[in-house]
Design an enzyme around this catalytic site. Structure first.
Site, short mmCIF file in Angstrom:
data_model
loop_
_atom_site.label_atom_id
_atom_site.label_comp_id
_atom_site.label_asym_id
_atom_site.label_seq_id
_atom_site.Cartn_x
_atom_site.Cartn_y
_atom_site.Cartn_z
CD GLU A 1 -0.90 -2.82 5.26
OE1 GLU A 1 -1.60 -3.66 4.67
OE2 GLU A 1 -0.65 -2.88 6.48
CG HIS B 1 9.06 -8.44 17.16
ND1 HIS B 1 8.81 -7.12 16.85
CD2 HIS B 1 8.04 -8.84 17.96
CE1 HIS B 1 7.68 -6.74 17.46
NE2 HIS B 1 7.20 -7.76 18.12
CB THR B 2 12.54 -12.89 12.63
OG1 THR B 2 11.23 -13.35 12.24
CG2 THR B 2 12.95 -13.59 13.92
CG ASP C 1 0.92 -9.11 7.54
OD1 ASP C 1 1.54 -10.00 8.15
OD2 ASP C 1 0.62 -8.02 8.04
N GLY D 1 -4.41 -8.44 14.57
CA GLY D 1 -3.12 -8.98 14.18
C GLY D 1 -3.23 -10.21 13.30
CB SER E 1 -16.66 -2.73 3.32
OG SER E 1 -16.62 -3.48 4.52
N GLY F 1 -7.96 -5.60 13.19
CA GLY F 1 -7.04 -5.06 14.18
C GLY F 1 -6.61 -6.05 15.24
P1 ADP Z 1 -5.13 -6.03 10.99
O1 ADP Z 1 -4.50 -6.11 9.64
O2 ADP Z 1 -4.25 -6.58 12.06
O3 ADP Z 1 -6.49 -6.62 11.07
P2 ADP Z 1 -4.87 -3.23 10.44
O4 ADP Z 1 -5.00 -2.03 11.29
O5 ADP Z 1 -3.57 -3.47 9.74
O6 ADP Z 1 -5.28 -4.48 11.34
O7 ADP Z 1 -5.96 -3.19 9.29
C1 ADP Z 1 -7.31 -2.98 9.61
C2 ADP Z 1 -7.95 -2.09 8.55
O8 ADP Z 1 -8.19 -2.84 7.35
C3 ADP Z 1 -9.31 -1.57 8.96
O9 ADP Z 1 -9.22 -0.43 9.77
C4 ADP Z 1 -9.94 -1.28 7.61
O10 ADP Z 1 -9.50 -0.04 7.10
C5 ADP Z 1 -9.38 -2.40 6.74
N1 ADP Z 1 -10.35 -3.51 6.75
C6 ADP Z 1 -10.26 -4.68 7.40
N2 ADP Z 1 -11.37 -5.44 7.22
C7 ADP Z 1 -12.21 -4.70 6.46
C8 ADP Z 1 -13.53 -4.90 5.93
N3 ADP Z 1 -14.23 -6.02 6.19
N4 ADP Z 1 -14.06 -3.90 5.19
C9 ADP Z 1 -13.37 -2.79 4.93
N5 ADP Z 1 -12.15 -2.54 5.39
C10 ADP Z 1 -11.55 -3.47 6.15
MG MG Z 2 -2.64 -5.21 9.06
#
Ligand code: ADP
Ligand code: MG
Length: 389
Positions: A167, A40-41, A179, A131, A73, A129
């Site tokens: 993004e 959170h910085t 990230d 993090g 994917s 998802g």
């Molecule tokens: P985090 O980045 O923390 O994992 P986010 O909600 O920011 O979570 O991003 C997750 C999203 O990234 C997924 O809902 C999807 O849309 C995309 N994503 C992640 N991994 C894949 C994958 N293997 N294939 C397709 N899309 C992906």
């Molecule tokens: Mg993310």
């Protein structure tokens, strides 16, 4: 090439050939990341210290003669769109996961690159998802593939910025630069010190093997519903605090500034701001120790970061506190939640010999508290996004 990366590359190559009926022109991988400290910085213009972990999005791709983007994917399915569909792309123009894969192409085109169509297949072992930033790994892997096949910038920082804008502008998530910088620019055996104001970055040695240490990631596999609203509220509170202090951002404040303005800030803003100021100081303290070759001494800073996030910033969760307490009790040198909070992952630094005991202790503590079993894995700092073949 690490065995798991080679294995993913083989899988991507053969799945590509099967789906598209020809071999790919190249293979690329981009890693997920964990933030060692500096939580959170980022939106306070401060400092973060992520490292890339040994979990990757792997891409196989080849140019097409037309303007079609055929995306596969292995985890999420297929999507087909035309480059023209991306013209003027805004959040919502492209649905779902395809926005993460196609967004970077649109940003490359806007950067002046003559991009054409692509057949692209991706596969990933990054939990989604949690993090660990699976999103940035998707963006960085596809961006690197498109850049190598159609041209574009070389510098990791410029590529990271394009991926971040994909993004922000195509997916519609207002994430910072950490990230994508971590996924693009990290190096094996190092963490990346990133100044979120100037975007200057520096490699900091994180030589765990030599010190007989491991980093364990505890993926709680929960994401509490408060996360989004609380995140926005914390950002607002920090902006207000900086405004009251007459500063551009909390990055500029010292603890003495906060103490002098405590009444004007009010207790809540004071405590939120105190987390940010102390966390930036902890990042610098950890960097100093790492530069002196003493990763064995950073544990207390990690644990202090967790206490501050739990008590002053109030973004922890029962799962994260359970993971941290159990890891410390079982011999970790330090442990903290990592990421925005309210679920996601915790990180523990431990002597390699204690890794199994800690993993078991965390699992047992979750069971005792009636929590869903977490996934615990050891990781080490790996290289950022790269072409594999
Ligand atoms: P985090 O980045 O923390 O994992 P986010 O909600 O920011 O979570 O991003 C997750 C999203 O990234 C997924 O809902 C999807 O849309 C995309 N994503 C992640 N991994 C894949 C994958 N293997 N294939 C397709 N899309 C992906
Ligand atoms: Mg993310």
């Amino acid at each position: 090439m690490p065995a798991e990366v080679a294995e993913a590359a083989r899988a991507a190559r053969s799945a590509f050939a099967e789906r598209f009926g020809r071999p790919p022109q190249g293979l690329w991988a981009a890693p997920a990341r964990v933030n060692l400290i500096g939580e959170h910085t980022d939106y306070n213009d401060g400092f973060v210290l992520p490292f890339a972990i040994g979990r990757h999005v792997t891409v196989a791709a080849a140019r097409r003669g037309d303007d079609l983007l055929r995306l596969v994917s292995l985890q999420k399915g297929t999507a087909t769109l035309r480059l023209g569909d991306l013209a003027g792309a805004r959040p919502g123009t492209v649905d779902g996961w395809a926005a993460y894969a196609a967004g970077p192409l649109w940003l490359l085109a806007r950067d002046g690159v003559q991009v054409g169509g692509l057949d692209l297949l991706l596969t990933s072992d990054v939990p989604v998802g949690s993090g660990l930033s699976s999103s940035a790994a998707v963006e960085c892997a596809t961006l690197l593939a498109a850049r190598d096949l159609y041209g574009g910038p070389d510098e990791p920082a410029r590529l990271a910025r394009l991926a971040q804008r994909a993004e922000n502008e195509v997916v519609g998530v207002p994430s910072g630069i950490m990230d994508q910088m971590a996924s693009m620019a990290c190096r094996a055996g190092h963490a990346l010190l990133l100044d979120c104001r100037s975007l200057a970055s520096d490699q900091v040695p994180l030589a765990l093997d030599d010190a007989g240490l491991v980093l364990l990631v505890v993926d709680t596999r929960v994401s509490h519903a408060l996360a989004d609203g609380a995140y926005a509220e914390r950002r607002r509170t920090c902006e207000q605090a900086a405004g009251i202090l007459g500063m551009a951002a909390l990055r500029d404040a010292t603890e003495a500034d906060l103490d002098a303005a405590r009444d004007r800030l009010g207790e809540l803003r004071y405590r939120r701001a105190r987390h940010v100021v102390r966390e930036n100081a902890r990042v610098h303290a950890v960097v100093d120790l790492l530069r002196r070759g003493r990763p064995d001494l950073i544990g207390d800073r990690l644990t202090a970061s967790h206490a501050s996030l739990r008590d002053d910033y109030q973004v922890s969760a029962a799962e994260l506190d359970t993971a941290v307490e159990a890891a410390l009790a079982a011999g970790a040198l330090g442990a903290r939640m990592t990421g925005a909070g309210f679920g996601g992952c915790a990180l523990a630094l431990a002597p390699a010999a204690a890794a199994t005991a800690i993993t078991d202790a965390v699992a047992a503590a979750f069971a005792d508290h009636g929590l869903r079993p977490p996934e615990v894995f050891a990781t080490r700092p790996t290289d950022g996004a790269r072409r594999l073949a």
